[in-house]
Design a protein around this motif. Structure first.
Motif, PDB file in Angstrom:
ATOM      1  N   HIS A  97      54.148 -16.530 -21.988  1.00  0.00           N
ATOM      2  CA  HIS A  97      54.075 -17.452 -23.117  1.00  0.00           C
ATOM      3  C   HIS A  97      53.741 -18.830 -22.571  1.00  0.00           C
ATOM      4  N   ALA A  98      53.143 -19.638 -23.412  1.00  0.00           N
ATOM      5  CA  ALA A  98      52.657 -20.930 -22.945  1.00  0.00           C
ATOM      6  C   ALA A  98      53.812 -21.807 -22.515  1.00  0.00           C
TER       7      ALA A  98
ATOM      8  N   GLY B 261      46.300 -17.646 -30.763  1.00  0.00           N
ATOM      9  CA  GLY B 261      46.402 -17.355 -32.194  1.00  0.00           C
ATOM     10  C   GLY B 261      47.808 -17.617 -32.688  1.00  0.00           C
ATOM     11  N   ARG B 262      48.039 -17.316 -33.964  1.00  0.00           N
ATOM     12  CA  ARG B 262      49.388 -17.547 -34.502  1.00  0.00           C
ATOM     13  C   ARG B 262      50.337 -16.410 -34.164  1.00  0.00           C
ATOM     14  N   ASP B 263      49.811 -15.236 -33.758  1.00  0.00           N
ATOM     15  CA  ASP B 263      50.679 -14.130 -33.357  1.00  0.00           C
ATOM     16  C   ASP B 263      49.907 -13.185 -32.438  1.00  0.00           C
ATOM     17  N   PRO B 264      49.566 -13.650 -31.212  1.00  0.00           N
ATOM     18  CA  PRO B 264      48.717 -12.842 -30.331  1.00  0.00           C
ATOM     19  C   PRO B 264      49.479 -11.875 -29.431  1.00  0.00           C
ATOM     20  N   ASP B 265      50.824 -11.867 -29.495  1.00  0.00           N
ATOM     21  CA  ASP B 265      51.601 -11.136 -28.493  1.00  0.00           C
ATOM     22  C   ASP B 265      51.308  -9.639 -28.469  1.00  0.00           C
ATOM     23  N   GLN B 266      51.057  -9.033 -29.629  1.00  0.00           N
ATOM     24  CA  GLN B 266      50.830  -7.598 -29.689  1.00  0.00           C
ATOM     25  C   GLN B 266      49.350  -7.238 -29.795  1.00  0.00           C
TER      26      GLN B 266
ATOM     27  N   PRO C 289      49.341 -14.347 -23.771  1.00  0.00           N
ATOM     28  CA  PRO C 289      49.336 -14.737 -25.183  1.00  0.00           C
ATOM     29  C   PRO C 289      49.814 -16.174 -25.354  1.00  0.00           C
ATOM     30  N   LEU C 290      49.007 -16.981 -25.995  1.00  0.00           N
ATOM     31  CA  LEU C 290      49.333 -18.379 -26.265  1.00  0.00           C
ATOM     32  C   LEU C 290      49.506 -18.521 -27.774  1.00  0.00           C
ATOM     33  N   ARG C 291      50.764 -18.535 -28.226  1.00  0.00           N
ATOM     34  CA  ARG C 291      51.054 -18.566 -29.664  1.00  0.00           C
ATOM     35  C   ARG C 291      51.175 -20.012 -30.132  1.00  0.00           C
TER      36      ARG C 291
END
Length: 448
Positions: free
Chosen positions: A253-254, A353-358, A368-370
């Motif tokens: 995560h960022a 994105g707003r929910d890139p984790d999955q 993933p950078l949320r």
């Protein structure tokens, strides 16, 4: 490429080797001779392409790009001291697409339902792209200082199968049936040169290569509890002391920059740096655990640096441009600063994105950078950040509302074409939904 390659008359050098098309600019005075720099460069690039095709016969495009970049940084200066060589290469990628590699004032044209242009002069160093094979034709042209973009000529009957020819450009016709192209055969008894495998140019390339050999201990690498790889020379069972600034930090995560004037063990023989530089060095040490190797220089403090830069990309110290290039561990290439002050060190490929984790990209290894966005304008998987050698590229992944950039000095926002990588330069602003990111250097020159 088993396609008709037509020569556009001119005074530069066109070469066809193993199906690939190579166009080199002739910038010297007088006519072409076998000793002209462009001819010598065309032959060297042709040998490079032939060797890459032997290693990757189903699609040498990726390997050609790596080897051509290495050739530019290591060998081109011997052919043309003080004068940059300008050239373009078209070949087939391992995906079946058309691989485009440009350096300098060379333009590639792709003609299908619409006409697309790729200009080497727009890139900081090189253009390295893979595009879908166009419905009509692909062409290379040497730029002659005209602002008017080149146009596709009418189709003729000529066809360059193999060898060199004077030309201003070349057209590869994709419409119609393929032609029978001959692959150049090496003379009987010719010595086969061993080609050392090129270094990975980005984190996703490294996954496709063999497991790298242990990396010698770098005196500038500060191991932390967040490191996912211990360099050779360190005891893998060594218990590192807990660090409250990094305890619990998730590299997927960022991260935001750690505050406070904390001090770390010195990797810098110079006087103690200021607190801002110290934080940058800490973040750099964490990110270098990714151990992506590229060709570069080292500054006076032994930090790895972009060979095109006069100042170190880590600390801002001057870089000796006369030293030979060598494989170095790539440091973070920049810092993305969000409009709320959050920062992200650009050290690996990332999906934004707003929910890139999955997302599929995250599962494939991208960080993933949320980013939260209450406007509803940001997609779950909006864009990707890809690192290619020393460049940061941005790719819109078909987001609903698009991705826009504003380079430094521009007033208007420019919307990106979906799935078309764009190289970012320092100072560029990126708009995703209702949020804005700005790319800043890790250390502002000179001297941090």
């Amino acid at each position: 490429m088993d396609r008709q390659v037509e020569v556009v008359a001119g005074d530069h050098v066109l070469s066809r080797v193993a199906g690939a098309v190579i166009l080199v600019a002739h910038r010297e005075r007088g006519r072409l001779t076998p000793e002209s720099k462009a001819v010598v460069a065309a032959r060297a690039l042709g040998e490079l392409v032939a060797e890459a095709t032997e290693q990757a016969p189903d699609g040498p495009g990726r390997l050609v790009a790596r080897q051509a970049t290495r050739w530019l940084m290591r060998d081109a200066e011997r052919i043309s001291p003080g004068e940059p060589l300008e050239f373009g290469i078209l070949t087939i990628a391992d995906t079946g697409g058309l691989a485009i590699f440009l350096h300098g004032s060379v333009t590639a044209l792709l003609a299908g339902s619409a006409v697309e242009y790729y200009r080497g002069s727009d890139a900081a160093f090189t253009v390295d792209r893979v595009a879908e094979p166009p419905a009509r034709a692909a062409a290379l042209f040497i730029d002659e200082g005209r602002r008017r973009p080149p146009e596709l000529p009418e189709r003729g009957i000529g066809s360059l199968i193999e060898g060199l020819a004077p030309a201003a450009g070349a057209v590869v016709w994709f419409e119609g049936e393929p032609v029978v192209a001959r692959r150049p055969a090496r003379p009987v008894g010719a010595r086969q040169r061993s080609v050392e495998p090129p270094p990975p140019t980005a984190a996703f390339d490294a996954e496709r290569d063999r497991e790298p050999e242990p990396i010698p201990l770098d005196p500038n690498l500060i191991p932390t509890r967040t490191s996912n790889r211990i360099p050779a020379g360190l005891d893998p069972d060594l218990e590192l002391p807990a660090d409250p600034r990094t305890e619990g930090l998730d590299l997927h995560h960022a991260p935001t920059e750690a505050g406070g004037p904390g001090e770390t063990g010195g990797t810098n023989p110079a006087p103690k740096p200021d607190p801002d530089l110290q934080r940058r060095l800490e973040q750099t040490a964490k990110a270098t655990a990714l151990t992506v190797k590229v060709l570069g220089f080292k500054c006076a403090r032994a930090h790895p640096s972009d060979p095109r830069a006069a100042f170190c990309t880590v600390c801002g110290m001057p870089v000796d441009q006369t030293q030979p290039v060598a494989e170095v561990i790539r440091p973070p290439l920049g810092m993305l600063i969000l409009d709320d002050g959050m920062t992200y060190m650009v050290a690996a490929d990332a999906v934004v994105g707003r929910d890139p984790d999955q997302s599929e990209a995250a599962k494939a290894g991208l960080v993933p950078l949320r980013i939260d966005d209450n406007s509803g304008g940001m997609s779950r998987v909006h864009a990707e950040i890809r690192l290619v050698n020393w460049d940061i590229t941005l790719v819109d992944r078909g987001s609903t509302n698009g991705t826009r950039i504003r380079p430094p000095g521009y007033r208007d926002w420019v919307r990106l074409q979906p799935n078309q990588p764009v190289t970012l330069i320092t100072g560029t602003e990126v708009m995703l939904g209702n949020r804005v990111l700005r790319l800043e250097p890790v250390a502002p020159p000179p001297f941090g």
